[in-house]
Scaffold this motif. Structure first.
Motif, PDB file in Angstrom:
ATOM      1  N   LEU A 192     112.589  75.837  -4.758  1.00 24.26           N
ATOM      2  CA  LEU A 192     111.894  76.651  -5.746  1.00 24.26           C
ATOM      3  C   LEU A 192     112.871  77.572  -6.464  1.00 24.26           C
ATOM      4  O   LEU A 192     112.848  77.698  -7.695  1.00 24.26           O
ATOM      5  CB  LEU A 192     110.797  77.479  -5.067  1.00 24.26           C
ATOM      6  CG  LEU A 192     109.602  76.661  -4.567  1.00 24.26           C
ATOM      7  CD1 LEU A 192     108.608  77.549  -3.851  1.00 24.26           C
ATOM      8  CD2 LEU A 192     108.935  75.940  -5.737  1.00 24.26           C
ATOM      9  N   VAL A 193     113.745  78.218  -5.691  1.00 30.52           N
ATOM     10  CA  VAL A 193     114.721  79.116  -6.317  1.00 30.52           C
ATOM     11  C   VAL A 193     115.620  78.328  -7.272  1.00 30.52           C
ATOM     12  O   VAL A 193     115.909  78.763  -8.387  1.00 30.52           O
ATOM     13  CB  VAL A 193     115.555  79.850  -5.249  1.00 30.52           C
ATOM     14  CG1 VAL A 193     116.715  80.590  -5.883  1.00 30.52           C
ATOM     15  CG2 VAL A 193     114.673  80.820  -4.485  1.00 30.52           C
ATOM     16  N   MET A 194     116.039  77.144  -6.840  1.00 30.22           N
ATOM     17  CA  MET A 194     116.912  76.336  -7.693  1.00 30.22           C
ATOM     18  C   MET A 194     116.221  75.941  -8.995  1.00 30.22           C
ATOM     19  O   MET A 194     116.830  75.857 -10.050  1.00 30.22           O
ATOM     20  CB  MET A 194     117.365  75.071  -6.941  1.00 30.22           C
ATOM     21  CG  MET A 194     118.429  75.314  -5.903  1.00 30.22           C
ATOM     22  SD  MET A 194     119.986  75.912  -6.596  1.00 30.22           S
ATOM     23  CE  MET A 194     119.859  77.648  -6.274  1.00 30.22           C
ATOM     24  N   ILE A 195     114.892  75.688  -8.909  1.00 31.13           N
ATOM     25  CA  ILE A 195     114.172  75.268 -10.113  1.00 31.13           C
ATOM     26  C   ILE A 195     113.974  76.455 -11.058  1.00 31.13           C
ATOM     27  O   ILE A 195     114.223  76.360 -12.252  1.00 31.13           O
ATOM     28  CB  ILE A 195     112.814  74.636  -9.738  1.00 31.13           C
ATOM     29  CG1 ILE A 195     113.056  73.305  -9.021  1.00 31.13           C
ATOM     30  CG2 ILE A 195     111.951  74.401 -10.982  1.00 31.13           C
ATOM     31  CD1 ILE A 195     111.837  72.752  -8.314  1.00 31.13           C
ATOM     32  N   PHE A 196     113.560  77.608 -10.479  1.00 29.99           N
ATOM     33  CA  PHE A 196     113.208  78.731 -11.348  1.00 29.99           C
ATOM     34  C   PHE A 196     114.346  79.722 -11.578  1.00 29.99           C
ATOM     35  O   PHE A 196     114.363  80.446 -12.559  1.00 29.99           O
ATOM     36  CB  PHE A 196     111.968  79.448 -10.793  1.00 29.99           C
ATOM     37  CG  PHE A 196     110.757  78.572 -10.815  1.00 29.99           C
ATOM     38  CD1 PHE A 196     110.149  78.246 -12.032  1.00 29.99           C
ATOM     39  CD2 PHE A 196     110.248  78.017  -9.655  1.00 29.99           C
ATOM     40  CE1 PHE A 196     109.041  77.408 -12.064  1.00 29.99           C
ATOM     41  CE2 PHE A 196     109.144  77.185  -9.681  1.00 29.99           C
ATOM     42  CZ  PHE A 196     108.536  76.879 -10.890  1.00 29.99           C
ATOM     43  N   ARG A 197     115.289  79.815 -10.653  1.00 27.97           N
ATOM     44  CA  ARG A 197     116.431  80.703 -10.833  1.00 27.97           C
ATOM     45  C   ARG A 197     117.696  79.961 -10.429  1.00 27.97           C
ATOM     46  O   ARG A 197     118.269  80.226  -9.364  1.00 27.97           O
ATOM     47  CB  ARG A 197     116.278  81.968  -9.969  1.00 27.97           C
ATOM     48  CG  ARG A 197     115.396  83.036 -10.551  1.00 27.97           C
ATOM     49  CD  ARG A 197     115.580  84.335  -9.757  1.00 27.97           C
ATOM     50  NE  ARG A 197     116.920  84.902  -9.927  1.00 27.97           N
ATOM     51  CZ  ARG A 197     117.234  85.764 -10.891  1.00 27.97           C
ATOM     52  NH1 ARG A 197     116.330  86.177 -11.736  1.00 27.97           N
ATOM     53  NH2 ARG A 197     118.461  86.228 -10.982  1.00 27.97           N
ATOM     54  N   PRO A 198     118.152  79.026 -11.267  1.00 26.78           N
ATOM     55  CA  PRO A 198     119.256  78.149 -10.847  1.00 26.78           C
ATOM     56  C   PRO A 198     120.534  78.905 -10.476  1.00 26.78           C
ATOM     57  O   PRO A 198     121.408  78.346  -9.812  1.00 26.78           O
ATOM     58  CB  PRO A 198     119.473  77.230 -12.047  1.00 26.78           C
ATOM     59  CG  PRO A 198     118.583  77.707 -13.122  1.00 26.78           C
ATOM     60  CD  PRO A 198     117.639  78.719 -12.591  1.00 26.78           C
ATOM     61  N   ASN A 199     120.656  80.159 -10.840  1.00 24.36           N
ATOM     62  CA  ASN A 199     121.861  80.891 -10.469  1.00 24.36           C
ATOM     63  C   ASN A 199     121.712  81.615  -9.137  1.00 24.36           C
ATOM     64  O   ASN A 199     122.567  82.400  -8.748  1.00 24.36           O
ATOM     65  CB  ASN A 199     122.231  81.897 -11.550  1.00 24.36           C
ATOM     66  CG  ASN A 199     122.575  81.194 -12.840  1.00 24.36           C
ATOM     67  OD1 ASN A 199     123.265  80.171 -12.819  1.00 24.36           O
ATOM     68  ND2 ASN A 199     122.063  81.690 -13.950  1.00 24.36           N
ATOM     69  N   GLY A 200     120.606  81.363  -8.453  1.00 21.47           N
ATOM     70  CA  GLY A 200     120.393  82.033  -7.170  1.00 21.47           C
ATOM     71  C   GLY A 200     119.708  83.361  -7.387  1.00 21.47           C
ATOM     72  O   GLY A 200     119.464  83.791  -8.514  1.00 21.47           O
ATOM     73  N   LEU A 201     119.383  84.041  -6.278  1.00 25.05           N
ATOM     74  CA  LEU A 201     118.605  85.275  -6.372  1.00 25.05           C
ATOM     75  C   LEU A 201     119.364  86.369  -7.109  1.00 25.05           C
ATOM     76  O   LEU A 201     118.842  87.029  -7.990  1.00 25.05           O
ATOM     77  CB  LEU A 201     118.218  85.748  -4.972  1.00 25.05           C
ATOM     78  CG  LEU A 201     117.230  84.850  -4.219  1.00 25.05           C
ATOM     79  CD1 LEU A 201     117.075  85.317  -2.786  1.00 25.05           C
ATOM     80  CD2 LEU A 201     115.885  84.838  -4.926  1.00 25.05           C
ATOM     81  N   LEU A 202     120.626  86.587  -6.756  1.00 26.63           N
ATOM     82  CA  LEU A 202     121.393  87.672  -7.366  1.00 26.63           C
ATOM     83  C   LEU A 202     122.589  87.186  -8.168  1.00 26.63           C
ATOM     84  O   LEU A 202     123.434  87.965  -8.562  1.00 26.63           O
ATOM     85  CB  LEU A 202     121.873  88.659  -6.289  1.00 26.63           C
ATOM     86  CG  LEU A 202     120.775  89.396  -5.501  1.00 26.63           C
ATOM     87  CD1 LEU A 202     121.407  90.388  -4.551  1.00 26.63           C
ATOM     88  CD2 LEU A 202     119.810  90.106  -6.430  1.00 26.63           C
ATOM     89  N   GLY A 203     122.664  85.887  -8.385  1.00 24.00           N
ATOM     90  CA  GLY A 203     123.812  85.367  -9.125  1.00 24.00           C
ATOM     91  C   GLY A 203     123.698  85.729 -10.602  1.00 24.00           C
ATOM     92  O   GLY A 203     122.612  85.780 -11.147  1.00 24.00           O
ATOM     93  N   GLN A 204     124.839  86.002 -11.235  1.00 23.33           N
ATOM     94  CA  GLN A 204     124.771  86.298 -12.651  1.00 23.33           C
ATOM     95  C   GLN A 204     124.581  85.001 -13.426  1.00 23.33           C
ATOM     96  O   GLN A 204     124.776  83.910 -12.898  1.00 23.33           O
ATOM     97  CB  GLN A 204     126.036  86.993 -13.102  1.00 23.33           C
ATOM     98  CG  GLN A 204     127.249  86.081 -13.017  1.00 23.33           C
ATOM     99  CD  GLN A 204     128.480  86.778 -13.531  1.00 23.33           C
ATOM    100  OE1 GLN A 204     128.683  87.949 -13.262  1.00 23.33           O
ATOM    101  NE2 GLN A 204     129.296  86.066 -14.253  1.00 23.33           N
ATOM    102  N   LYS A 205     124.186  85.132 -14.702  1.00 20.47           N
ATOM    103  CA  LYS A 205     123.961  83.954 -15.526  1.00 20.47           C
ATOM    104  C   LYS A 205     125.237  83.125 -15.586  1.00 20.47           C
ATOM    105  O   LYS A 205     126.325  83.662 -15.766  1.00 20.47           O
ATOM    106  CB  LYS A 205     123.575  84.395 -16.942  1.00 20.47           C
ATOM    107  CG  LYS A 205     122.634  83.414 -17.599  1.00 20.47           C
ATOM    108  CD  LYS A 205     122.067  83.989 -18.879  1.00 20.47           C
ATOM    109  CE  LYS A 205     121.228  82.939 -19.557  1.00 20.47           C
ATOM    110  NZ  LYS A 205     120.868  83.336 -20.910  1.00 20.47           N
TER     111      LYS A 205
END
Lengths: 422, 294
Positions: free
Chosen positions: B272-285
């Motif tokens: 789910l994180v990979m789909i909605f936040r591909p940079n990870g929880l705290l990764g920068q863009k």
């Protein structure tokens, strides 16, 4: 010319005679397939030590029919290695008798290879049911099959624990925890089915992954159902993790029964120390009440335990005692009756064996099935008189507590003291 | 209610231990982009070291860290020099297979040297801390504390010190960094060895909690990779958050659904994180493309 002929005839007959006596004294060679290296090596080597003691003891007594016993080792680390090592011993060294092999997956592989070459395989401790349910002619499983382990645990609850806990069996809350690979699942299935036939309902019944790194959810759930008795099937690493977590979260049961594997392993005491004391283990008996043994076997047993303890500095675990018992039966009940030592002859002798309980060092007898199991036309070579029971970890080592006729001690520490009092 | 609190707290504590073990990988995989499949075996070796220290010298494993951490720094440097560095300028897969081979080699070497026996140290603290009906293991609390200190310290180092700036510069643009006079190969070496040293620290925290055996690393390496990616590649506080997420997720799903599915659920979270936040929880863009989190 004539004296020369006579002389050569004499010489020839002397030579023939010497080769014949040489053949009579040729050793009987047996292929021993065990995991000598790799992750199973520890148990494999304990079995090997027990088997070497058996060989030394029989050779010191003059061997079998005047012939010494000689072992050829095959390193059966994995099922694949087991097959190639068995093939090597059979095709290159001409071995006609194989034995071993500690773990079920290895036993399955070794017996497969032996059967293919019509070689006599005498399985000491491999417990999987499938070993004797493939319609094989030359495979004999001397130790108890897997379902018996679980049944021993349930019988112990019925025959002993219920009385000690002062509750009718139907009111006992019993929980079942199993690791969800081949061994844990099959034993767990067996316990569930067997306890249903006995009218027991399990209050908890769950599997878990052996590589789990956190036991918190399992222990917390068990705390919620407050079982009287927990039956667990685990490997050493997860057994240790579970016991530590139980202590951490103060989870207490009145009786804890581990089934073989992780709970019978001497590693458990090395890892969690005296926390093992009081835990029951359903497994091959490491040592049974000597009074059930036939007088001559009693002496053999004494000698075996003395030699093993002198060599390894601790008492043998159940599988090592089972390894010795089985191989000693081969040396004293099967081979002495043989003339040709060919697999077909050995098979006939094995099938005729009718030894009552107490004939082997670990309390077993021998009576093999032979394609005559009513509901399973492929069942052959299963030992109907293999002993199995429950023993308990004690401060000094272990004591057999069930069934009563094999017991060396009465079950102690029921109910088990809480962690805060240990 | 107390059950829920117990599960969440236990999850946070064990998760912080997972995080500590993943911070080393964050440096190596998240920052340097070296896929180190032997990370689990580094952990295994360091755990054997910590076990040996407390067994031979009767030292408490937290004290043993003073020896294990520098030793693992050296070990990391040697591995970098022998295995990683020659493979760096080759196609990416070469490093993958080189570290895979290293992992198998180390596991079997340990099997030969130490056999498959489980090794354990005697318990350090005999009782858990109890608050009402909540039980907290002292070793886990210590682990949590060490993880927090380590995260804060490392974060400061990356942000404020010259070394930290050099590491960031090297990752952002190696060539430009070299032109600015940063010794790039040495920065790589130091970062890799530093990552190994952190694994050494994690091992000292883990030895009182888990048995040591040759394949122990396999139980943890997958969790570590998930945590690094989940938290955001190269983000140190992301690894802490990722670890805690995985711990709590495991604990809750194991209780409310089934223990056998514990692993499945944190992988679902991961997906789910990979789909909605591909940079990870705290990764920068764009963290997946370059590296450092500012």
């Amino acid at each position: 010319m004539r004296p020369f002929l006579r002389l050569s005839a004499m010489l020839a007959s002397i030579m023939l005679a010497t080769t014949m006596t040489a053949r009579a004294q040729e050793p009987i060679r047996i292929g021993v397939l065990l995991p000598f290296t790799g992750p199973l090596a520890k148990n494999g080597i304990e079995n090997w030590e027990a088997m070497q003691i058996a060989r030394d003891m029989i050779n010191e007594r003059g061997g079998v029919n005047g012939r010494k016993i000689e072992y050829l080792q095959g390193d059966a680390t994995t099922p694949n290695a087991a097959i190639s090592e068995t093939e090597r011993l059979i095709t290159k060294d001409g071995i006609k008798i194989t034995t071993g092999s500690f773990a079920s997956p290895i036993a399955i592989a070794v017996s497969q290879a032996a059967e293919r070459h019509s070689v006599f395989h005498w399985e000491t401790t491999g417990a999987a049911e499938v070993i004797t349910h493939r319609g094989f002619k030359y495979t004999f499983q001397v130790g108890a099959p897997a379902r018996k382990y679980g049944q021993a645990a349930v019988d112990f609850v019925f025959g002993d624990l219920a009385k000690r806990l002062n509750k009718p069996v139907t009111e006992l809350k019993i929980a079942l925890l199993w690791e969800n690979r081949a061994f844990g699942k099959s034993v767990g299935d067996g316990i569930r089915a067997y306890s249903q036939t006995k009218g027991i309902k399990l209050v908890y019944d769950e599997g878990y992954d052996q590589t789990a790194t956190d036991m918190t959810p399992i222990v917390q759930k068990l705390k919620d159902v407050t079982p009287d008795i927990l039956i667990a099937i685990s490997f050493p690493n997860d057994a240790i993790l579970f016991q530590r977590k139980a202590k951490e979260l103060d989870f207490n049961v009145n009786a804890f029964i581990g089934v073989s594997a992780g709970y019978s392993s001497p590693d458990l005491r090395d890892s969690i120390g005296d926390s093992v004391v009081g835990i029951f283990v359903a497994d091959f008996p490491p040592k049974v009440n000597a009074n059930v043994l036939k007088p001559d076997i009693k002496k053999v047993a004494e000698e075996f335990y003395k030699r093993y303890e002198a060599k390894m500095k601790r008492a043998p675990a159940g599988h090592a005692a089972a390894g010795f018992s089985a191989i000693w039966a081969l040396f004293t009940e099967v081979l002495p009756k043989a003339k040709t030592y060919e697999p077909d002859e050995l098979r006939d002798i094995a099938l005729k064996l009718d030894l009552p309980e107490g004939s082997l060092v670990n309390g077993s007898g021998i009576k093999f099935t032979n394609l005559d199991v009513p509901d399973d036309p492929k069942g052959a070579g299963e030992n109907l008189r293999a002993s199995i029971g429950v023993w308990q970890w004690t401060k000094a080592g272990n004591e057999q507590v069930y069934p009563p006729e094999l017991a060396t001690h009465e079950a102690a520490m029921v109910p088990m003291p809480k962690w805060s009092n240990r | 209610m107390s059950t829920l609190i117990q599960l969440v707290l236990s999850g946070i504590l064990i998760g912080s231990v997972y995080a500590l073990m993943s911070i080393g990988l964050t440096l190596i995989f998240g920052v340097l982009r070296i896929v180190n499949f032997a990370h689990g075996e580094f952990l295994m070796i360091a755990m054997y070291g910590a076990w040996a220290f407390s067994n031979l010298f009767g030292l408490n494993p937290y004290m043993a860290a003073t020896a294990i951490v520098p030793a693992m720094f050296l070990f990391g440097a040697v591995v970098y020099w022998l295995v990683i560095s020659p493979a760096l300028d080759k196609p990416h897969l070469v490093v993958v297979f080189a570290t895979m081979a290293l992992s198998i080699f180390l596991q079997n070497a340990a099997l030969m040297a130490m056999t498959a026996d489980l090794r354990d140290i005697p318990p350090i603290f005999n009782r858990s801390i109890t608050i009402g009906s909540i039980f907290l293991k002292v070793e886990l609390l210590l682990g949590f504390l060490i993880t927090i200190l380590c995260t804060v310290g490392l974060q400061w180092m990356i942000k404020k010190t010259y070394l930290g700036k050099a590491i960031r510069a090297t990752v952002q643009d190696g060539e430009a960094a070299m032109l600015m006079g940063i010794p790039v190969p040495r920065i790589f070496l130091i970062t890799f060895a530093g990552g190994s040293a952190l694994v050494g620290l994690a091992a000292c925290v883990m030895v009182p909690l888990f048995s040591v055996f040759p394949s122990v690393g396999l139980n943890f390496v997958l969790i570590a990779f998930v945590i690094v990616v989940l938290g955001g590649m190269g983000s140190i506080e992301g690894a802490l958050l990722g670890g805690i997420c995985v711990g709590v997720m495991q604990s809750l799903s194991g209780y409310y659904i089934a223990p056998a599915f514990g692993q499945m659920f944190f992988f679902v979270l991961f997906l789910l994180v990979m789909i909605f936040r591909p940079n990870g929880l705290l990764g920068q863009k764009g963290a997946a493309m370059i590296g450092m989190n500012e």
